[in-house]
Write a protein that holds these residues in place. Structure first.
Motif, mmCIF file in Angstrom:
data_model
loop_
_atom_site.group_PDB
_atom_site.id
_atom_site.type_symbol
_atom_site.label_atom_id
_atom_site.label_comp_id
_atom_site.label_asym_id
_atom_site.label_seq_id
_atom_site.Cartn_x
_atom_site.Cartn_y
_atom_site.Cartn_z
ATOM 1 N N TYR A 1 0.833 -1.205 0.000
ATOM 2 C CA TYR A 1 0.000 0.000 0.000
ATOM 3 C C TYR A 1 0.863 1.249 0.000
ATOM 4 O O TYR A 1 2.036 1.229 0.325
ATOM 5 N N PHE A 2 0.228 2.355 -0.441
ATOM 6 C CA PHE A 2 0.850 3.668 -0.527
ATOM 7 C C PHE A 2 0.276 4.597 0.519
ATOM 8 O O PHE A 2 -0.872 4.442 0.919
ATOM 9 N N SER A 3 1.014 5.633 0.828
ATOM 10 C CA SER A 3 0.457 6.830 1.469
ATOM 11 C C SER A 3 1.392 7.979 1.112
ATOM 12 O O SER A 3 2.532 7.763 0.698
ATOM 13 N N GLN A 4 0.892 9.201 1.224
ATOM 14 C CA GLN A 4 1.704 10.373 0.930
ATOM 15 C C GLN A 4 1.340 11.472 1.906
ATOM 16 O O GLN A 4 0.199 11.567 2.346
ATOM 17 N N ASP A 5 2.307 12.310 2.239
ATOM 18 C CA ASP A 5 2.070 13.354 3.232
ATOM 19 C C ASP A 5 1.365 14.577 2.652
ATOM 20 O O ASP A 5 1.076 15.522 3.368
ATOM 21 N N ASP A 6 1.044 14.550 1.360
ATOM 22 C CA ASP A 6 0.389 15.671 0.702
ATOM 23 C C ASP A 6 -0.918 15.187 0.085
ATOM 24 O O ASP A 6 -0.937 14.199 -0.638
ATOM 25 N N ALA A 7 -2.021 15.872 0.361
ATOM 26 C CA ALA A 7 -3.321 15.477 -0.191
ATOM 27 C C ALA A 7 -3.365 15.759 -1.694
ATOM 28 O O ALA A 7 -2.609 16.568 -2.211
ATOM 29 N N SER A 8 -4.275 15.102 -2.376
ATOM 30 C CA SER A 8 -4.512 15.277 -3.802
ATOM 31 C C SER A 8 -3.253 14.980 -4.616
ATOM 32 O O SER A 8 -2.838 15.763 -5.465
ATOM 33 N N SER A 9 -2.648 13.843 -4.354
ATOM 34 C CA SER A 9 -1.416 13.459 -5.018
ATOM 35 C C SER A 9 -1.565 12.101 -5.690
ATOM 36 O O SER A 9 -2.384 11.283 -5.295
ATOM 37 N N ASP A 10 -0.728 11.863 -6.706
ATOM 38 C CA ASP A 10 -0.698 10.580 -7.390
ATOM 39 C C ASP A 10 0.620 9.875 -7.105
ATOM 40 O O ASP A 10 1.673 10.511 -7.046
ATOM 41 N N MET A 11 0.535 8.556 -6.937
ATOM 42 C CA MET A 11 1.702 7.734 -6.640
ATOM 43 C C MET A 11 1.702 6.546 -7.585
ATOM 44 O O MET A 11 0.671 6.198 -8.138
ATOM 45 N N GLU A 12 2.876 5.931 -7.767
ATOM 46 C CA GLU A 12 2.987 4.783 -8.655
ATOM 47 C C GLU A 12 3.898 3.727 -8.046
ATOM 48 O O GLU A 12 4.932 4.058 -7.470
ATOM 49 N N ALA A 13 3.503 2.476 -8.205
ATOM 50 C CA ALA A 13 4.364 1.336 -7.896
ATOM 51 C C ALA A 13 4.465 0.516 -9.174
ATOM 52 O O ALA A 13 3.521 0.450 -9.963
ATOM 53 N N SER A 14 5.615 -0.094 -9.388
ATOM 54 C CA SER A 14 5.815 -0.939 -10.564
ATOM 55 C C SER A 14 6.869 -1.983 -10.225
ATOM 56 O O SER A 14 7.438 -1.984 -9.141
ATOM 57 N N ILE A 15 7.129 -2.851 -11.173
ATOM 58 C CA ILE A 15 8.099 -3.919 -10.977
ATOM 59 C C ILE A 15 9.259 -3.726 -11.941
ATOM 60 O O ILE A 15 9.048 -3.436 -13.120
ATOM 61 N N GLY A 16 10.458 -3.878 -11.432
ATOM 62 C CA GLY A 16 11.651 -3.880 -12.269
ATOM 63 C C GLY A 16 12.236 -5.281 -12.288
ATOM 64 O O GLY A 16 12.348 -5.915 -11.245
#
Length: 135
Positions: free
Chosen positions: A49-64
């Motif tokens: 799971y993700f979280s961010q300290d700034d509201a209204s933000s986009d995050m990405e996870a991927s595989i290398g």
């Protein structure tokens, strides 16, 4: 021919942060390492799971696969956080064929897509499924 597939599994939670706008490795100690014979197919799955300290933000996870900075095409999973520090789940997957015989690794990558702030990605369980001819 007629070989039993192999499943490698890694579990446990590990939270890491980034402010990077480009993909970076979550934690090199959490890599899934494996060896292949010629012609084998690899499927990698990872969740967390993700979280961010700034509201209204986009995050990405991927595989290398064999890369700590380049995402496997199609493995990118985005999340939009409407409220600061909201925990949003993700599941990322990648399938690779044509890898050279020998040592390889898969790793989770993460990045901040929009706005400023710090993304915290908690990587949970990951697996590598290997199928095809062996030796």
């Amino acid at each position: 021919f007629n070989e039993t597939p192999i499943l490698l599994w890694r579990s446990g939670l590990d939270a890491q942060t980034t402010t990077s706008g480009t993909p970076v490795e979550h934690n090199s100690a959490r890599r899934l390492e494996f060896a292949l014979w010629s012609g084998e197919l690899v499927k990698v799955d990872w969740g967390g799971y993700f979280s961010q300290d700034d509201a209204s933000s986009d995050m990405e996870a991927s595989i290398g696969v064999d890369s700590a900075t380049v995402s496997e095409s199609g493995s990118e999973r985005f999340a939009h956080e409407a409220v600061a520090s909201e925990r949003l789940p993700f599941h990322s997957a990648a399938v690779r064929s044509g890898l050279a015989e020998g040592y390889h690794y898969a790793t989770i990558l993460h990045r901040r897509v929009t706005a400023a702030g710090t993304v915290t990605t908690t990587a949970g369980s990951g697996s590598v499924f290997i199928s095809g001819p062996r030796g």
